[in-house]
Design an enzyme around this catalytic site. Structure first.
Site, PDB file in Angstrom:
ATOM      1  CG  HIS A 308      -1.905  -1.087   1.257  1.00 55.08           C
ATOM      2  ND1 HIS A 308      -2.208  -1.799   2.400  1.00 55.08           N
ATOM      3  CD2 HIS A 308      -2.678  -1.618   0.280  1.00 55.08           C
ATOM      4  CE1 HIS A 308      -3.138  -2.692   2.135  1.00 55.08           C
ATOM      5  NE2 HIS A 308      -3.431  -2.614   0.854  1.00 55.08           N
ATOM      6  CG  LEU A 482       5.842   0.694   7.162  1.00 52.24           C
ATOM      7  CD1 LEU A 482       6.138   1.020   8.619  1.00 52.24           C
ATOM      8  CD2 LEU A 482       7.143   0.545   6.381  1.00 52.24           C
ATOM      9  CG  HIS A 483       0.154  -2.422   5.134  1.00 50.21           C
ATOM     10  ND1 HIS A 483      -0.909  -1.560   4.924  1.00 50.21           N
ATOM     11  CD2 HIS A 483       0.434  -2.363   6.458  1.00 50.21           C
ATOM     12  CE1 HIS A 483      -1.263  -1.013   6.082  1.00 50.21           C
ATOM     13  NE2 HIS A 483      -0.464  -1.482   7.024  1.00 50.21           N
ATOM     14  N   PRO A 484       3.993  -4.838   3.049  1.00 53.40           N
ATOM     15  CG  PRO A 484       6.162  -5.547   3.586  1.00 53.40           C
ATOM     16  CD  PRO A 484       5.044  -4.666   4.078  1.00 53.40           C
TER      17      PRO A 484
END
Length: 554
Positions: A308, A482-484
């Protein structure tokens, strides 16, 4: 022994060796669930390996300390390699490096996404991962303090709560969303995400409900789960094509831990593909270039990276006070006292109280923009500090990006930091959606309910004149949320890394269970989906290894 003979010379010799039935690598949102559920069977031994320390730090458990957990020493900093100038996004990213992983340091927002997200997974080859297939595992995890329905239950270990504290500014912002034409949505996890409202959070009685607290610690006490913290896994060790153990470094000592049944990699969308490649599973030419002996040629490892992408708008307030008032020492002491006595007040808030989901384009089939309102400033990175005044923050996030990045080993130093190429904004539709998302966000902030509290824009320093100025701002300030996900994609084609049972193609005895297996991003924060994957992975492991079905009960 055979399983020590393949490409692991530095771990040969008289090393301490321990055996377990299952080894789970990574004590985060997925790995902690997998290990805890497997340990429910008294007939198996399970080891959970976490590179970071335990979660003993007091601020991990206090929601209002988000500003500290999101920026402090419990994070592993990873390198970016910007291969183009499509975005000037931050050149580093982080992962939680503490027991509980991201669930111990994140914003605690509990969002599943929408049913179409998981139906889309199945359409891409993740057979058996449609929403109806995964809903039972969302329910198995959830201990909701408010809702009981076909999509909610209250008996699960992960406690999910309505906001314990709501700042008046958060209420004003949600009212402003309605003034801008959005419907009020009381439950973003009902299956219908569109609209504005207040986030439920992974908290309980004013404390963070992390995977460490909800799953891992109870499993240690009740089921004898072995947890090794400060334990860095260097690679998986193979005997032929069978994963037989892991080589680790712990407290400065090298050890080999052997798995009798299976190994599960749950190290995250950055570290899991890295470990696979260091272990000889990945694009063969790249591995040879890095000097790694090839165990299995897997071209999809490290591909399909998604995250995201978000941008912040910062506003300076007039006479209204935000949570910024608690930055002074006397006010911190007052807030700490209220929390210690009553588990209430600003320290009991996760700060990210209000939110909304909306379309970026009329032809979108699901909401593609997520908004997070913060009645304060300073949690975000890469912004101009606001000194001497209170402020508020609006986060504008693209939930369904079309851009794809990749991860590779550093061929000159394979065991060092990976080379991460995010490729943010490489697809033109992503910029168009971000421009529209910013427009709507600015419109919300101009509505009477919230604008009456605002004295001026802070970042940007002046209103945008046109779309070109919005695009320029996005390029300058866009950053990963920080949503890999996606770097070990689940599917059935030749670029898939794991099958729908999470088994790594080309080898035996090895599975992946974390965000890296997601074919595409869910629509919103990823923690709930990662926990669901952990629940489902544990179920699959129990069935395939003929473990006791009694352990699968709620």
């Amino acid at each position: 022994m055979l399983y020590l003979s393949v490409n692991n010379n530095k771990f040969l010799g008289s090393l301490k060796m321990r055996e377990f039935d299952f080894i789970v690598v990574g004590g985060g949102s997925t790995g902690g669930v997998v290990a805890a559920r497997l340990a429910e069977n008294p007939n198996v031994s399970v080891a959970l390996l976490e590179e970071g320390p335990s979660d003993w730090y007091p601020w991990v458990h206090i929601p209002g300390m988000l500003y500290k957990t999101a920026t402090g020493g419990l994070l592993r900093h990873l390198d970016y390699n910007r291969s183009d100038e499509s975005s000037s996004a931050a050149t580093t990213t982080v992962q939680g490096q503490v027991l509980g992983g991201g669930s111990s340091v994140n914003g605690m927002v509990h969002v599943r996404g929408v049913p179409q997200d998981y139906d889309h997974w199945e359409a891409q080859g993740a057979v058996g991962w449609s929403f109806q297939n995964v809903l039972p595992f969302f329910l198995r995890a959830e201990g909701n303090d408010t809702y009981r329905s076909a999509v909610h239950q209250g008996n699960g270990p992960l406690k999910v709560s309505n906001p314990r504290v709501l700042h008046p500014l958060s209420r004003a912002w949600v009212q402003a969303c309605q003034e801008a034409g959005m419907p009020f949505n009381p439950d973003f996890n009902s299956g219908e995400q569109l609209g504005c409202g207040f986030y439920q959070t992974a908290t309980h009685n004013g404390r963070r409900s992390s995977v460490a607290r909800a799953y891992i610690h109870p499993a240690v006490k009740q089921h004898g789960l072995t947890v090794l913290t400060n334990c860095r896994v260097e690679k998986v060790i193979f005997g032929g094509k069978k994963a037989a153990g892991v080589a680790v470094t712990r407290d400065g000592r090298q050890e080999v831990l052997r798995a009798r049944h299976e190994i599960v990699l749950s190290a995250g969308a950055f570290n899991t593909p890295r470990l696979l490649m260091l272990s000889g599973i990945g694009p063969a030419d790249h591995l040879r270039q890095a000097g790694v002996e090839v165990v299995s040629d897997a071209p999809g490892v490290g591909e399909n990276l998604q995250d995201h992408m978000d941008v912040y708008l910062i506003y300076k307030l007039g006479a209204t006070r935000s949570y910024d008032r608690y930055k002074s020492l006397p006010m911190k002491l007052a807030a700490g006292t209220e929390y210690a006595l009553f588990r209430n007040g600003p320290a009991a808030s996760n700060i990210i109280e209000g939110g909304a989901f909306w379309w970026a384009r009329k032809d979108d089939t699901r909401p593609t923009i997520q908004y997070c309102f913060l009645p304060g400033t300073g949690v975000e990175s890469g912004v101009t500090p606001l000194h001497g005044a209170d402020g508020c923050t609006l986060n504008v996030c693209l939930t369904q990006p079309d851009s794809r990045g990749s991860l590779r080993l550093n061929v000159h130093n394979p065991s060092g930091k990976s080379v991460i190429t995010p490729n943010f904004l490489s697809h033109e539709q992503d910029m168009l959606r971000m421009i529209e998302g910013m427009r709507v966000g600015l419109e919300i902030m101009a509505q009477p309910s919230i604008s009456q509290h605002i004295s001026s824009l802070h970042q940007p320093s002046k209103p945008f004149a046109n779309d070109a100025e919005i695009a320029s701002y996005v390029r300058r300030y866009a950053q990963g949320a920080l949503h890999p996900v996606g770097t070990c994609r689940m599917g059935t084609d030749d670029k898939a890394v794991v099958d729908p049972q999470l088994r790594v193609y080309g080898v035996e005895g090895l599975r992946v269970a974390d965000a890296s297996v997601m074919p595409t991003l869910p629509s919103g924060n990823t923690n709930a989906a990662c926990i669901m994957i952990g629940e489902r992975a544990a179920h699959v492991l129990k069935v395939s290894n003929k473990c006791s079905e009694a352990a699968i009960s709620h």
